[in-house]
Design an enzyme around this catalytic site. Sequence first.
Site, PDB file in Angstrom:
ATOM      1  N   HIS A   1     109.659  31.139  16.044  1.00 33.70           N
ATOM      2  CA  HIS A   1     109.029  32.409  15.681  1.00 33.70           C
ATOM      3  C   HIS A   1     107.593  32.448  16.197  1.00 33.70           C
ATOM      4  O   HIS A   1     107.136  31.529  16.897  1.00 33.70           O
ATOM      5  CB  HIS A   1     109.127  32.661  14.173  1.00 33.70           C
ATOM      6  CG  HIS A   1     108.459  31.643  13.305  1.00 33.70           C
ATOM      7  ND1 HIS A   1     107.139  31.313  13.425  1.00 33.70           N
ATOM      8  CD2 HIS A   1     108.952  30.884  12.281  1.00 33.70           C
ATOM      9  CE1 HIS A   1     106.827  30.407  12.517  1.00 33.70           C
ATOM     10  NE2 HIS A   1     107.920  30.112  11.820  1.00 33.70           N
TER      11      HIS A   1
ATOM     12  N   HIS B   1     105.246  29.326  15.876  1.00 30.49           N
ATOM     13  CA  HIS B   1     105.453  28.252  16.846  1.00 30.49           C
ATOM     14  C   HIS B   1     104.904  28.657  18.217  1.00 30.49           C
ATOM     15  O   HIS B   1     104.317  27.860  18.940  1.00 30.49           O
ATOM     16  CB  HIS B   1     106.941  27.919  16.994  1.00 30.49           C
ATOM     17  CG  HIS B   1     107.631  27.680  15.687  1.00 30.49           C
ATOM     18  ND1 HIS B   1     108.713  28.415  15.269  1.00 30.49           N
ATOM     19  CD2 HIS B   1     107.391  26.794  14.695  1.00 30.49           C
ATOM     20  CE1 HIS B   1     109.105  27.993  14.086  1.00 30.49           C
ATOM     21  NE2 HIS B   1     108.317  27.010  13.705  1.00 30.49           N
TER      22      HIS B   1
ATOM     23  N   CYS C   1     109.933  17.676  -1.870  1.00 27.17           N
ATOM     24  CA  CYS C   1     110.214  19.059  -1.439  1.00 27.17           C
ATOM     25  C   CYS C   1     110.805  19.013  -0.039  1.00 27.17           C
ATOM     26  O   CYS C   1     110.150  18.570   0.905  1.00 27.17           O
ATOM     27  CB  CYS C   1     108.949  19.909  -1.449  1.00 27.17           C
ATOM     28  SG  CYS C   1     109.242  21.512  -0.660  1.00 27.17           S
TER      29      CYS C   1
ATOM     30  N   CYS D   1     108.851  20.997   2.656  1.00 28.07           N
ATOM     31  CA  CYS D   1     107.706  20.273   3.247  1.00 28.07           C
ATOM     32  C   CYS D   1     108.159  18.988   3.909  1.00 28.07           C
ATOM     33  O   CYS D   1     107.392  18.383   4.645  1.00 28.07           O
ATOM     34  CB  CYS D   1     106.684  19.848   2.189  1.00 28.07           C
ATOM     35  SG  CYS D   1     106.019  21.137   1.164  1.00 28.07           S
TER      36      CYS D   1
ATOM     37  N   CYS E   1     107.192  24.171  -5.616  1.00 30.87           N
ATOM     38  CA  CYS E   1     106.299  23.822  -4.514  1.00 30.87           C
ATOM     39  C   CYS E   1     105.587  25.103  -4.096  1.00 30.87           C
ATOM     40  O   CYS E   1     106.243  26.102  -3.804  1.00 30.87           O
ATOM     41  CB  CYS E   1     107.108  23.262  -3.342  1.00 30.87           C
ATOM     42  SG  CYS E   1     106.258  23.462  -1.765  1.00 30.87           S
TER      43      CYS E   1
ATOM     44  N   HIS F   1     106.648  26.484  -0.529  1.00 28.51           N
ATOM     45  CA  HIS F   1     108.021  26.931  -0.281  1.00 28.51           C
ATOM     46  C   HIS F   1     108.662  27.653  -1.452  1.00 28.51           C
ATOM     47  O   HIS F   1     109.811  28.088  -1.353  1.00 28.51           O
ATOM     48  CB  HIS F   1     108.884  25.739   0.172  1.00 28.51           C
ATOM     49  CG  HIS F   1     108.448  25.192   1.481  1.00 28.51           C
ATOM     50  ND1 HIS F   1     107.548  24.150   1.588  1.00 28.51           N
ATOM     51  CD2 HIS F   1     108.724  25.590   2.747  1.00 28.51           C
ATOM     52  CE1 HIS F   1     107.314  23.919   2.872  1.00 28.51           C
ATOM     53  NE2 HIS F   1     108.005  24.775   3.586  1.00 28.51           N
TER      54      HIS F   1
ATOM     55  N   LYS G   1     103.392  36.283   4.052  1.00 25.70           N
ATOM     56  CA  LYS G   1     103.818  35.084   4.747  1.00 25.70           C
ATOM     57  C   LYS G   1     105.074  35.431   5.556  1.00 25.70           C
ATOM     58  O   LYS G   1     105.922  36.184   5.078  1.00 25.70           O
ATOM     59  CB  LYS G   1     104.151  34.019   3.689  1.00 25.70           C
ATOM     60  CG  LYS G   1     104.403  32.669   4.279  1.00 25.70           C
ATOM     61  CD  LYS G   1     104.767  31.648   3.226  1.00 25.70           C
ATOM     62  CE  LYS G   1     105.492  30.541   3.962  1.00 25.70           C
ATOM     63  NZ  LYS G   1     105.460  29.278   3.557  1.00 25.70           N
TER      64      LYS G   1
ATOM     65  N   LYS H   1     112.001  34.119   6.188  1.00 26.92           N
ATOM     66  CA  LYS H   1     113.342  34.655   6.366  1.00 26.92           C
ATOM     67  C   LYS H   1     113.669  35.629   5.251  1.00 26.92           C
ATOM     68  O   LYS H   1     114.197  36.707   5.481  1.00 26.92           O
ATOM     69  CB  LYS H   1     114.342  33.486   6.305  1.00 26.92           C
ATOM     70  CG  LYS H   1     115.083  33.260   7.590  1.00 26.92           C
ATOM     71  CD  LYS H   1     116.280  32.382   7.313  1.00 26.92           C
ATOM     72  CE  LYS H   1     116.545  31.450   8.475  1.00 26.92           C
ATOM     73  NZ  LYS H   1     117.390  30.328   8.128  1.00 26.92           N
TER      74      LYS H   1
HETATM   75  N1  MSP Z   1     108.191  19.305  12.306  1.00 27.34           N
HETATM   76  C1  MSP Z   1     106.900  19.440  11.738  1.00 27.34           C
HETATM   77  C2  MSP Z   1     105.828  18.949  12.675  1.00 27.34           C
HETATM   78  C3  MSP Z   1     105.954  17.546  13.143  1.00 27.34           C
HETATM   79  S1  MSP Z   1     104.743  17.124  14.292  1.00 27.34           S
HETATM   80  C4  MSP Z   1     104.827  15.492  14.435  1.00 27.34           C
HETATM   81  C5  MSP Z   1     106.639  20.888  11.392  1.00 27.34           C
HETATM   82  N2  MSP Z   1     107.382  21.781  12.044  1.00 27.34           N
HETATM   83  S2  MSP Z   1     107.299  23.385  11.850  1.00 27.34           S
HETATM   84  O1  MSP Z   1     108.426  23.914  12.577  1.00 27.34           O
HETATM   85  O2  MSP Z   1     107.195  23.720  10.488  1.00 27.34           O
HETATM   86  O3  MSP Z   1     106.023  23.816  12.631  1.00 27.34           O
HETATM   87  C6  MSP Z   1     104.769  23.857  12.040  1.00 27.34           C
HETATM   88  C7  MSP Z   1     103.767  24.323  13.068  1.00 27.34           C
HETATM   89  O4  MSP Z   1     104.163  25.587  13.623  1.00 27.34           O
HETATM   90  C8  MSP Z   1     102.386  24.593  12.508  1.00 27.34           C
HETATM   91  O5  MSP Z   1     101.596  23.435  12.408  1.00 27.34           O
HETATM   92  C9  MSP Z   1     101.852  25.541  13.537  1.00 27.34           C
HETATM   93  O6  MSP Z   1     101.531  24.821  14.699  1.00 27.34           O
HETATM   94  C10 MSP Z   1     103.044  26.425  13.811  1.00 27.34           C
HETATM   95  N3  MSP Z   1     103.149  27.519  12.851  1.00 27.34           N
HETATM   96  C11 MSP Z   1     104.255  27.850  12.111  1.00 27.34           C
HETATM   97  N4  MSP Z   1     103.984  28.958  11.374  1.00 27.34           N
HETATM   98  C12 MSP Z   1     102.729  29.378  11.592  1.00 27.34           C
HETATM   99  C13 MSP Z   1     101.954  30.474  11.166  1.00 27.34           C
HETATM  100  N5  MSP Z   1     102.410  31.368  10.308  1.00 27.34           N
HETATM  101  N6  MSP Z   1     100.697  30.576  11.666  1.00 27.34           N
HETATM  102  C14 MSP Z   1     100.214  29.705  12.596  1.00 27.34           C
HETATM  103  N7  MSP Z   1     100.930  28.675  13.039  1.00 27.34           N
HETATM  104  C15 MSP Z   1     102.138  28.413  12.478  1.00 27.34           C
HETATM  105  O7  MSP Z   1     105.755  21.162  10.608  1.00 27.34           O
END
Ligand code: MSP
Length: 468
Positions: free
Chosen positions: A17, A20, A125, A128, A142, A145, A290, A293
């Site tokens: 999304h 990412h 959790c 997380c 949590c 979440h 936020k 889904k």
């Molecule tokens: N798998 C772990 C990371 C492991 S790294 C060794 C994880 N994955 S995640 O799919 O949840 O991705 C989190 C990351 O996605 C955040 O740190 C950020 O880089 C990005 N983002 C996801 N949602 C976001 C927002 N709403 N806003 C900004 N960045 C966000 O955590």
Amino acid sequence: MKFYITTPIYYVNAKPHLGHAYTTLAADVIARWRRLKGDDAFFLTGTDEHGAKVAEAASAAGQEPQTFADEVAGEFQQAWKNLNIEYSDFIRTTEPRHEKGVMAFLEVLKKNNALYEGEYRGLYCTGCENFITEKELVDGLCPAHKKKPQEVAEKNWFFKLSKYLAPVRRLINSDKLKIGPDSAKKEALGLLKQGLADFSVSREKVKWGIALPWDKSQTVYVWVDALLNYITARGYPNLSPGAWPADLQLMSKDILKFHAIYWPAMLLAAGLEPERELFAHGYFSINGQKMSKSLGNIIDPNDLVKEYGADGARYLILSQFPFGQDGDIKVEKFKEQYNADLANGIGNLASRVSNLIEKNFDGAFTKKEPRASSKDFDALLAENRIDEALKSVVEGFRELDKKIDREKLWSLVKEDKAKAGKILSDIANEILALAQKLAPVLPQTAQKIIKQFSAKQIKKGESLFPRK
Ligand code: MSP
């Protein structure tokens, strides 16, 4: 100079999304900028595929975890291709090269006396993928979440984090491990002050993971597994010179603790250097909420590419708010902003100027030696101020547009052709210089502008950004 930049590896429990895309694009811009400066930049991204969260998502989809992970990892790769992201490597934690590296690393931790066997009793959790304390719960849930954590009682191998807290604090305080923005550095130091408990490196009840080499009844805790991607992708345990440490690791602040404390502690315990710099950008919401889904407000970056093209999407995603601060995205503003900054901004300017040159000067202007890249712009990017760097370029185009209006070039060409020719040449040279700066952010547009304005005979050409 070698430069190694990373993004987090994303969970494959759901499709990519906008969140990412935001981090990945930022890394892409910095990597491209470094390469254009002549650095040997290595840009790593990938997917985090083990653990309870992914296993649950696969089971809900009625699929085997590996099949499910293959599919979603493919969607990440496709999305990055659509956004024109030029990563050097894409690591998946289910790849043998990663699994081997993880096992080797855990053996080293054990040998170095950084692990001990214990029992974990408490809450977990899955959202997380982290242990959580009673104190952290809000109304029994949590807070991130809004889920009730699971009660866990199991045998785990623990990492002696306590032993490394003081060294990690020293690294952060001395900026040997630089953390930006300042708020993130403060947060990391605050966490260290509170004191953090030793954490589990293995799980007994989670089957979807890498088996602990010396105790096959346990799998490696998914965060330990995931963090190691930054070195396994570089060949760990056989790291070649210069492959580590990373120069810049990007993420958002939600996962700062893992990167600012757990990760350098693990590296120190294994006798490796800590990463050089961490930058935690902000977390954004969509129209005040936020992205989730259940709220149905998830923005798929592919949809933005379909609507605005890869460069249009790149621009809209990166320009929303200061890199490093939280922000809110107003989706209905995208179109307005696209039209204002790109279609009526950069696109219109390029077509105005090329048209004037084509019609009045047989498509030619006096070229100047291209300037070496601008100090201000480079300084902004070196400090990860991506949105400001981008804004300065868009502003540069806007200034040129104003200059055309101010000088009334369309009538000046009739009244004083020589003077108009000189001004137009300055503008065209300036456009070329701005296009160089634009290249890391809007690579296709920059290339089109450079091609158009470097041609022997400049033509108006097709519009860079069709109006919406
Ligand atoms: N798998 C772990 C990371 C492991 S790294 C060794 C994880 N994955 S995640 O799919 O949840 O991705 C989190 C990351 O996605 C955040 O740190 C950020 O880089 C990005 N983002 C996801 N949602 C976001 C927002 N709403 N806003 C900004 N960045 C966000 O955590």
